[in-house]
Design a protein around this motif. Structure first.
Motif, PDB file in Angstrom:
ATOM      1  N   SER A  36       9.157  61.595   5.232  1.00  0.00           N
ATOM      2  CA  SER A  36       7.982  62.441   5.671  1.00  0.00           C
ATOM      3  C   SER A  36       7.010  62.576   4.967  1.00  0.00           C
ATOM      4  CB  SER A  36       8.678  63.860   6.155  1.00  0.00           C
ATOM      5  OG  SER A  36       9.204  64.251   4.858  1.00  0.00           O
ATOM      6  N   THR A  37       7.171  62.049   3.589  1.00  0.00           N
ATOM      7  CA  THR A  37       5.916  62.519   2.710  1.00  0.00           C
ATOM      8  C   THR A  37       5.103  61.105   2.588  1.00  0.00           C
ATOM      9  OG1 THR A  37       7.305  61.661   0.833  1.00  0.00           O
ATOM     10  CG2 THR A  37       7.434  64.048   1.098  1.00  0.00           C
ATOM     11  N   GLY A  38       5.311  60.266   3.328  1.00  0.00           N
ATOM     12  CA  GLY A  38       4.412  58.856   3.340  1.00  0.00           C
ATOM     13  C   GLY A  38       5.181  57.883   2.743  1.00  0.00           C
ATOM     14  N   PHE A  39       6.406  57.908   2.418  1.00  0.00           N
ATOM     15  CA  PHE A  39       7.451  56.555   1.872  1.00  0.00           C
ATOM     16  C   PHE A  39       7.514  55.854   3.128  1.00  0.00           C
ATOM     17  CE2 PHE A  39      11.194  54.926   1.146  1.00  0.00           C
ATOM     18  CZ  PHE A  39      11.205  54.311  -0.139  1.00  0.00           C
ATOM     19  N   LEU A  40       7.334  54.694   3.106  1.00  0.00           N
ATOM     20  CA  LEU A  40       7.667  53.518   4.088  1.00  0.00           C
ATOM     21  C   LEU A  40       7.886  52.244   3.549  1.00  0.00           C
ATOM     22  CD1 LEU A  40       7.854  52.994   7.190  1.00  0.00           C
ATOM     23  CD2 LEU A  40       5.322  52.526   7.181  1.00  0.00           C
ATOM     24  N   ARG A  41       8.902  51.665   3.570  1.00  0.00           N
ATOM     25  CA  ARG A  41       9.476  50.467   3.181  1.00  0.00           C
ATOM     26  C   ARG A  41      10.489  49.494   3.922  1.00  0.00           C
ATOM     27  NH1 ARG A  41      12.027  51.673  -2.573  1.00  0.00           N
ATOM     28  NH2 ARG A  41      14.227  51.257  -1.937  1.00  0.00           N
ATOM     29  N   PRO A  42      10.738  48.299   3.960  1.00  0.00           N
ATOM     30  CA  PRO A  42      11.617  47.670   4.492  1.00  0.00           C
ATOM     31  C   PRO A  42      12.930  47.977   3.813  1.00  0.00           C
ATOM     32  CG  PRO A  42      10.041  46.165   4.021  1.00  0.00           C
ATOM     33  CD  PRO A  42       9.586  47.396   3.439  1.00  0.00           C
ATOM     34  N   TRP A  43      14.373  48.082   4.606  1.00  0.00           N
ATOM     35  CA  TRP A  43      15.468  48.352   3.933  1.00  0.00           C
ATOM     36  C   TRP A  43      16.146  47.256   3.823  1.00  0.00           C
ATOM     37  CZ3 TRP A  43      20.163  51.746   5.950  1.00  0.00           C
ATOM     38  CH2 TRP A  43      21.058  52.129   4.839  1.00  0.00           C
ATOM     39  N   ASN A  44      16.441  46.709   2.637  1.00  0.00           N
ATOM     40  CA  ASN A  44      16.982  45.293   2.260  1.00  0.00           C
ATOM     41  C   ASN A  44      18.502  45.438   2.726  1.00  0.00           C
ATOM     42  OD1 ASN A  44      16.947  42.882   1.490  1.00  0.00           O
ATOM     43  ND2 ASN A  44      17.143  43.324  -0.730  1.00  0.00           N
ATOM     44  N   CYS A  45      18.749  45.174   4.010  1.00  0.00           N
ATOM     45  CA  CYS A  45      19.932  44.941   4.469  1.00  0.00           C
ATOM     46  C   CYS A  45      19.916  44.212   5.863  1.00  0.00           C
ATOM     47  CB  CYS A  45      21.076  46.185   4.618  1.00  0.00           C
ATOM     48  SG  CYS A  45      20.168  47.408   5.282  1.00  0.00           S
ATOM     49  N   ALA A  46      20.755  43.299   5.935  1.00  0.00           N
ATOM     50  CA  ALA A  46      20.569  42.449   7.323  1.00  0.00           C
ATOM     51  C   ALA A  46      21.141  43.089   8.344  1.00  0.00           C
ATOM     52  CB  ALA A  46      21.422  40.977   6.886  1.00  0.00           C
ATOM     53  N   ASN A  47      22.486  43.932   8.401  1.00  0.00           N
ATOM     54  CA  ASN A  47      22.829  44.536   9.467  1.00  0.00           C
ATOM     55  C   ASN A  47      23.895  45.563   8.831  1.00  0.00           C
ATOM     56  OD1 ASN A  47      25.229  43.085   8.819  1.00  0.00           O
ATOM     57  ND2 ASN A  47      24.484  41.320  10.185  1.00  0.00           N
ATOM     58  N   PHE A  48      24.600  46.157   9.923  1.00  0.00           N
ATOM     59  CA  PHE A  48      25.614  47.172   9.300  1.00  0.00           C
ATOM     60  C   PHE A  48      26.458  46.688   8.550  1.00  0.00           C
ATOM     61  CE2 PHE A  48      29.228  49.775   9.952  1.00  0.00           C
ATOM     62  CZ  PHE A  48      28.635  51.018   9.568  1.00  0.00           C
ATOM     63  N   GLU A  49      27.090  45.361   9.137  1.00  0.00           N
ATOM     64  CA  GLU A  49      28.251  45.107   8.252  1.00  0.00           C
ATOM     65  C   GLU A  49      27.866  44.472   6.876  1.00  0.00           C
ATOM     66  OE1 GLU A  49      27.337  44.100  11.499  1.00  0.00           O
ATOM     67  OE2 GLU A  49      29.088  45.126  12.459  1.00  0.00           O
ATOM     68  N   SER A  50      26.542  44.398   6.623  1.00  0.00           N
ATOM     69  CA  SER A  50      26.309  44.034   5.331  1.00  0.00           C
ATOM     70  C   SER A  50      26.028  45.152   4.236  1.00  0.00           C
ATOM     71  CB  SER A  50      25.061  42.830   5.319  1.00  0.00           C
ATOM     72  OG  SER A  50      23.746  43.774   5.662  1.00  0.00           O
ATOM     73  N   LEU A  51      25.966  46.448   4.829  1.00  0.00           N
ATOM     74  CA  LEU A  51      25.736  47.540   3.792  1.00  0.00           C
ATOM     75  C   LEU A  51      26.639  47.554   2.656  1.00  0.00           C
ATOM     76  CD1 LEU A  51      24.923  50.185   6.567  1.00  0.00           C
ATOM     77  CD2 LEU A  51      23.451  49.331   4.742  1.00  0.00           C
ATOM     78  N   THR A  52      26.423  48.142   1.694  1.00  0.00           N
ATOM     79  CA  THR A  52      27.360  48.187   0.576  1.00  0.00           C
ATOM     80  C   THR A  52      26.884  49.664  -0.201  1.00  0.00           C
ATOM     81  OG1 THR A  52      25.678  47.229  -1.258  1.00  0.00           O
ATOM     82  CG2 THR A  52      27.075  45.712   0.045  1.00  0.00           C
ATOM     83  N   ALA A  53      27.899  49.886  -1.048  1.00  0.00           N
ATOM     84  CA  ALA A  53      27.653  51.190  -1.823  1.00  0.00           C
ATOM     85  C   ALA A  53      26.158  51.297  -2.571  1.00  0.00           C
ATOM     86  CB  ALA A  53      28.622  51.359  -2.863  1.00  0.00           C
ATOM     87  N   GLU A  54      25.658  50.056  -2.835  1.00  0.00           N
ATOM     88  CA  GLU A  54      24.642  50.123  -3.658  1.00  0.00           C
ATOM     89  C   GLU A  54      23.247  50.496  -2.674  1.00  0.00           C
ATOM     90  OE1 GLU A  54      26.856  47.453  -3.789  1.00  0.00           O
ATOM     91  OE2 GLU A  54      27.569  48.104  -5.702  1.00  0.00           O
ATOM     92  N   HIS A  55      23.554  50.267  -1.458  1.00  0.00           N
ATOM     93  CA  HIS A  55      22.456  50.853  -0.421  1.00  0.00           C
ATOM     94  C   HIS A  55      22.317  52.207  -0.725  1.00  0.00           C
ATOM     95  CE1 HIS A  55      22.949  46.553   1.114  1.00  0.00           C
ATOM     96  NE2 HIS A  55      21.811  46.746   1.333  1.00  0.00           N
ATOM     97  N   PHE A  56      23.395  52.916  -0.490  1.00  0.00           N
ATOM     98  CA  PHE A  56      23.447  54.169  -0.434  1.00  0.00           C
ATOM     99  C   PHE A  56      23.022  54.888  -1.920  1.00  0.00           C
ATOM    100  CE2 PHE A  56      25.262  53.145   3.316  1.00  0.00           C
ATOM    101  CZ  PHE A  56      24.853  54.046   4.183  1.00  0.00           C
TER     102      PHE A  56
END
Length: 122
Positions: A36-56
């Motif tokens: 909401s404050t103007g932050f915008l960037r790609p989230w470096n994960c290919a799909n749901f199955e590739s998410l890891t604890a590091e993403h959070f």
């Protein structure tokens, strides 16, 4: 009488569809972090199955009041232990499908909340 905050100075989701999202009328493809404050960037994960604890853990470093996690076309939850960095910083996380996450993000951003949407696009 004005009942809602004027979202003109806030980054808003203006449209979405399968595999794309529009932020302030600019189309993006791929997973995305939007704040909401103007932050915008790609989230470096290919799909749901590739998410890891590091993403959070990455999300915890963004210092939002609340993270809205859009898990894709259907509601899916990550392992609860992955949320420890967020809990330690007292940052709330709400999980919902991506379309619901877009709508919820807009409401909270329009209220002036410091919110980030982590959106999985499929």
């Amino acid at each position: 009488m004005k009942l809602h905050a004027d979202p003109s100075d806030v980054q808003m989701v203006t449209a979405y569809g399968p595999g794309w999202i529009t932020i302030n009328k600019q189309e993006h493809k791929g997973n995305l972090l939007v704040g909401s404050t103007g932050f915008l960037r790609p989230w470096n994960c290919a799909n749901f199955e590739s998410l890891t604890a590091e993403h959070f853990a990455e999300l915890a470093q963004l210092n939002a009041e609340l993270i809205i996690f859009g898990s894709g076309s259907k509601l899916r939850f990550v392992h609860p232990s992955w949320l420890q960095p967020l809990m330690q910083k007292r940052i709330g996380l709400e999980t919902m499908d991506t379309h619901a996450a877009c709508r919820t993000y807009n409401v909270l951003a329009g209220e002036g909340r410091i919110v980030i949407a982590a959106l999985m696009l499929e």
